[in-house]
Design a protein around this motif. Structure first.
Motif, short mmCIF file in Angstrom:
data_model
loop_
_atom_site.label_atom_id
_atom_site.label_comp_id
_atom_site.label_asym_id
_atom_site.label_seq_id
_atom_site.Cartn_x
_atom_site.Cartn_y
_atom_site.Cartn_z
N GLY A 1 -10.85 -0.40 -1.79
CA GLY A 1 -9.63 -0.19 -3.66
C GLY A 1 -9.43 -0.74 -4.16
O GLY A 1 -8.86 -1.50 -4.46
N THR B 1 -13.40 6.00 -12.50
CA THR B 1 -12.96 6.51 -11.49
C THR B 1 -12.98 8.37 -11.42
O THR B 1 -13.54 8.89 -12.29
CB THR B 1 -11.58 5.80 -11.75
OG1 THR B 1 -10.61 5.99 -10.56
CG2 THR B 1 -10.57 6.48 -13.03
N CYS C 1 0.28 -1.55 -0.30
CA CYS C 1 -0.11 -0.04 0.29
C CYS C 1 0.72 1.58 -0.01
O CYS C 1 0.16 2.54 0.31
CB CYS C 1 -1.05 0.21 1.33
SG CYS C 1 -2.24 -1.15 0.88
N GLU D 1 -2.38 5.95 -2.50
CA GLU D 1 -3.07 5.06 -1.71
C GLU D 1 -4.18 6.09 -0.47
O GLU D 1 -2.69 7.35 0.16
CB GLU D 1 -1.71 4.54 -0.41
CG GLU D 1 -2.45 4.67 0.95
CD GLU D 1 -3.88 3.03 0.85
OE1 GLU D 1 -4.75 3.21 2.15
OE2 GLU D 1 -3.91 2.15 0.22
N THR E 1 -7.47 -0.52 -7.67
CA THR E 1 -6.65 -0.04 -7.20
C THR E 1 -5.81 -0.24 -8.59
O THR E 1 -5.56 0.95 -9.09
CB THR E 1 -6.38 0.33 -5.95
OG1 THR E 1 -6.63 0.68 -5.19
CG2 THR E 1 -4.65 0.87 -5.82
N ASP E 2 -5.12 -1.24 -8.63
CA ASP E 2 -4.23 -1.71 -9.19
C ASP E 2 -4.20 -2.03 -10.97
O ASP E 2 -3.53 -1.81 -11.50
CB ASP E 2 -3.33 -2.65 -9.25
CG ASP E 2 -2.38 -2.46 -7.47
OD1 ASP E 2 -2.02 -2.02 -7.15
OD2 ASP E 2 -3.07 -3.37 -6.49
N TRP F 1 -12.39 3.63 1.63
CA TRP F 1 -12.19 3.61 0.49
C TRP F 1 -12.36 2.30 0.19
O TRP F 1 -11.05 1.80 0.15
CB TRP F 1 -11.00 4.78 -0.45
CG TRP F 1 -10.29 5.05 -1.30
CD1 TRP F 1 -9.71 3.92 -2.25
CD2 TRP F 1 -10.34 5.98 -2.33
NE1 TRP F 1 -9.34 4.13 -3.14
CE2 TRP F 1 -10.32 5.01 -3.64
CE3 TRP F 1 -11.01 7.19 -2.33
CZ2 TRP F 1 -10.28 6.21 -4.51
CZ3 TRP F 1 -11.06 7.75 -3.36
CH2 TRP F 1 -10.22 7.21 -4.04
N GLN G 1 -9.88 13.31 -5.60
CA GLN G 1 -9.56 12.32 -4.88
C GLN G 1 -8.91 13.15 -3.92
O GLN G 1 -9.91 13.52 -3.06
CB GLN G 1 -7.89 11.17 -5.07
CG GLN G 1 -7.91 11.02 -3.64
CD GLN G 1 -6.72 9.66 -4.02
OE1 GLN G 1 -5.59 10.07 -4.64
NE2 GLN G 1 -7.49 8.47 -4.41
N PRO H 1 -2.62 4.06 -11.18
CA PRO H 1 -3.18 4.39 -10.01
C PRO H 1 -3.33 5.34 -9.15
O PRO H 1 -2.41 5.84 -8.99
CB PRO H 1 -2.76 3.05 -9.27
CG PRO H 1 -1.95 2.47 -10.64
CD PRO H 1 -1.43 3.43 -11.29
N SER I 1 -8.88 2.77 4.23
CA SER I 1 -8.97 1.46 2.79
C SER I 1 -8.68 0.35 2.65
O SER I 1 -8.57 0.18 3.88
CB SER I 1 -7.44 2.36 1.94
OG SER I 1 -6.32 1.51 2.57
#
Length: 371
Positions: free
Chosen positions: A189, A165, A71, A203, A192-193, A187, A171, A200, A213
């Motif tokens: 996630g 997104t 992360c 964090e 995320t990746d 959040w 963000q 991305p 997260s």
């Protein structure tokens, strides 16, 4: 608390295990144990040495440290390992929210992120994503939903089911909006990746002290059956989660954590091949939609491996999806599971040949349904 049924899970329960072609999933096609061992270098002798003792309430220290590195180098003291991210979400929401708390949720959205707050007796405000704006989130609309009474904003970006997104600037603005009223940002996630046109997002817990997260092996890692997830949260909130967990799961299995440690230490070996494949599949899906403008309208997903096309001229998507399964063996998710009955969720994280065949059968079914 009393939870309402989860339409997505109800649908999948009836169809998932008998589908000939599944183009519904929000994850990749799964890795096998042999593939896991090959990618991690895990040997049978290491498994044989495992003793099935009880585990740590927050997770084994070395596994928490590996999550923290994955992360972006967060404090391992802020990490809790869980049975999938679903346990993490339910623990955090149970620890954080009380009846009457005001929370903001995203629609269309994943049921756990919406219904759990409802069941806890919260006052829920909906941040709606509009297909006429290509599902793009409006931070101005979010600002209008928030007040000093807002306890939490619950989001998942990249988003399930739309693939929408935020930008990094958006963000940051979301964080500032939450900070302005003292709200938590929760959040999810999971995706995320999995981004295509931008890197991305950072964090979020590194940007805001009241952020939480959630992560999982079920999506980008291609390991849904391992049931491994985590959350990154303020330690005092994790302490409250442990008090709840003491009455339920207690800890993650040491076998799961042994496997998870190897996966986290070789994360790119799991994520990269499937992401490369998803890029190809995304092009296949968008090309298909472009070739059939009279049948579907599709906003190309910016992240994740789900898209949420609108069906043209289909009055009842539930009946259509059922017939698609019964007659042609193809599984998709009706949009009613996400409050959008004119849409379907299509997953493109599976094998390319099955995606192409599934889309061909979907085309035939749509053409036939329109007469």
């Amino acid at each position: 608390m009393r939870l309402r049924s989860a339409p997505l899970e109800d649908w999948l329960r009836d169809y998932y295990f008998t589908a000939e072609i599944d183009i519904s999933s929000s994850g990749f096609h799964s890795y096998s144990m042999a593939e896991l061992r090959a990618k991690t270098g895990l040997r049978h002798a290491e498994i044989d040495r495992l003793v099935f003792d009880d585990g740590y309430s927050l997770g084994a220290p070395e596994v928490r440290a590996a999550v923290a590195r994955h992360c972006g180098g967060v404090d391992p003291d802020k990490v809790m390992t869980t049975s999938g991210s679903g346990e993490a979400v339910s623990l955090v929401l149970s620890a954080l929210l009380r009846p009457g708390d005001e929370v903001v949720v995203v629609q269309p959205g994943y049921h756990l992120l919406v219904e759990y707050a409802v069941a806890l007796g919260c006052t829920v405000k909906t941040w709606r994503l509009d297909p006429d704006r290509d599902w793009q989130p409006s931070l101005d609309e979010l600002a209008g939903l928030m007040s000093e009474r807002t306890r939490a904003v619950i989001v998942n970006f990249p988003q399930n089911p739309t693939g929408a997104t935020l930008t990094e600037a958006q963000q940051e603005r979301l964080v500032r909006l939450a900070e302005g009223v003292g709200a938590y940002v929760l959040w999810d996630g999971a995706f995320t990746d999995l981004t295509y046109d931008a890197p991305p997002l950072p964090e979020i817990t590194a940007r805001y002290g009241r952020a939480v997260s959630f992560g999982t092996f079920s999506k980008a890692f291609g390991l849904p059956g391992l049931r491994f997830g985590w959350c990154v949260a303020p330690p005092e909130l994790l302490a409250d989660c442990v008090r709840i967990r003491d009455y339920t799961t207690l800890h993650v299995s040491p076998l799961v954590e042994l496997l998870a440690l190897g996966v986290l230490e070789n994360a790119d070996a799991f994520i990269r091949p499937r992401l490369d494949q998803a890029r190809i599949n995304r092009t296949t899906l968008t090309d298909w939609a472009t070739a059939h403008p009279g049948l579907v309208s599709l906003v190309p997903p910016a992240g994740g491996v789900t898209a949420f096309p609108r069906l043209t001229g289909i009055a009842d998507a539930d009946a259509f999806c059922d017939e698609l399964f019964q007659k042609r063996g193809v599984l998709v998710i009706p949009g009613s599971c996400f409050g959008r009955p004119q849409h379907i969720r299509v997953g493109f994280g599976g094998r390319p040949d099955l995606l192409r065949e599934g889309l061909d059968r979907l085309t035939l079914a749509l053409t036939e349904a329109r007469g």
